[in-house]
Design a protein around this motif. Structure first.
Motif, PDB file in Angstrom:
ATOM      1  N   UNK A  20      -8.024   9.860  -6.319  1.00 17.00           N
ATOM      2  CA  UNK A  20      -7.396   9.474  -5.060  1.00 17.00           C
ATOM      3  C   UNK A  20      -6.077  10.214  -4.929  1.00 17.00           C
ATOM      4  N   UNK A  21      -5.808  10.762  -3.746  1.00 20.59           N
ATOM      5  CA  UNK A  21      -4.537  11.437  -3.466  1.00 20.59           C
ATOM      6  C   UNK A  21      -3.592  10.466  -2.787  1.00 20.59           C
ATOM      7  N   UNK A  43     -10.422  11.764  -2.774  1.00 24.05           N
ATOM      8  CA  UNK A  43     -10.804  13.166  -2.834  1.00 24.05           C
ATOM      9  C   UNK A  43     -12.317  13.264  -2.690  1.00 24.05           C
ATOM     10  N   UNK A  44     -12.774  14.307  -2.053  1.00 18.34           N
ATOM     11  CA  UNK A  44     -14.192  14.420  -1.702  1.00 18.34           C
ATOM     12  C   UNK A  44     -15.023  15.184  -2.720  1.00 18.34           C
ATOM     13  N   UNK A  51      -4.476  18.331 -13.621  1.00 18.30           N
ATOM     14  CA  UNK A  51      -3.778  19.310 -12.775  1.00 18.30           C
ATOM     15  C   UNK A  51      -4.575  19.703 -11.535  1.00 18.30           C
ATOM     16  N   UNK A  52      -5.891  19.789 -11.666  1.00 17.69           N
ATOM     17  CA  UNK A  52      -6.721  20.118 -10.500  1.00 17.69           C
ATOM     18  C   UNK A  52      -6.616  19.024  -9.438  1.00 17.69           C
ATOM     19  N   UNK A  53      -6.703  17.764  -9.850  1.00 21.20           N
ATOM     20  CA  UNK A  53      -6.564  16.647  -8.904  1.00 21.20           C
ATOM     21  C   UNK A  53      -5.179  16.653  -8.264  1.00 21.20           C
ATOM     22  N   UNK A  54      -4.148  17.005  -9.045  1.00 22.30           N
ATOM     23  CA  UNK A  54      -2.772  17.062  -8.523  1.00 22.30           C
ATOM     24  C   UNK A  54      -2.620  18.184  -7.495  1.00 22.30           C
TER      25      UNK A  54
END
Length: 174
Positions: A20-21, A43-44, A51-54
């Motif tokens: 989740x962002x 996030x989809x 780090x990728x999610x960030x």
């Protein structure tokens, strides 16, 4: 006063594996701390690392709040405005300051995010990328639930939201 933007991503949800962002935008000055917006969005696509999610959360923050607010505040304040972007993940900051991302080669294809475009954005004279301690991450409230009441109170205080039924001396500026 100037705009300040925080972006954060949660750890992936155990059931779906999606992160989740969270995004928080505020005007901050020596005696000012005014929240303007907050955003929480799932996030989809599944991220393979924190780090990728960030990076995905940062891209959402820039696209939905950061860049549009620069255009607005330049006009309203009638001066060149610098956006302070706060991030608590040092690996993500490193990718944004170098423009290199050898371990996340598919991020453009899977998430539709251009690391080089974000690098160029942060390299501009209207952005300041800053490290933020995790305990001071204001976007955290938009990414997860809080089990302990004191953690919830702390998260609310960070975004300048207060329970008016509590005594005034309960709150201290941080």
């Amino acid at each position: 006063v100037s705009p300040n933007l925080w972006a954060d991503a949660s750890m992936a949800d155990k059931e779906s594996s999606y992160s989740t962002s969270g995004v928080h935008l505020a005007m901050i000055g020596p005696r000012t701390n005014y929240p303007l917006s907050g955003l929480s969005k799932g996030q989809t696509c599944i991220s393979t690392s924190t780090p990728e999610a960030e990076i995905i959360a940062a891209a959402l923050a820039l696209r939905s709040e950061g860049i549009p607010c620069l255009l607005l505040w330049d006009v309203l304040l009638q001066r060149h405005v610098i956006l302070s972007f706060h991030e608590d993940n040092q690996a993500m900051i490193r990718v944004m300051t170098t423009g290199r991302n050898p371990t996340m080669r598919t991020i453009g294809r899977t998430h539709g995010i251009s690391v080089m475009q974000m690098y160029e954005t942060f390299k501009g004279d209207d952005m300041l990328l800053m490290y933020c301690q995790t305990k001071k991450m204001r976007a955290d409230i938009f990414t997860k639930g809080f089990a302990a009441p004191h953690d919830w109170d702390h998260a609310c205080e960070l975004i300048n939201m207060f329970d008016t039924t509590k005594p005034k001396n309960h709150y201290q500026l941080r």
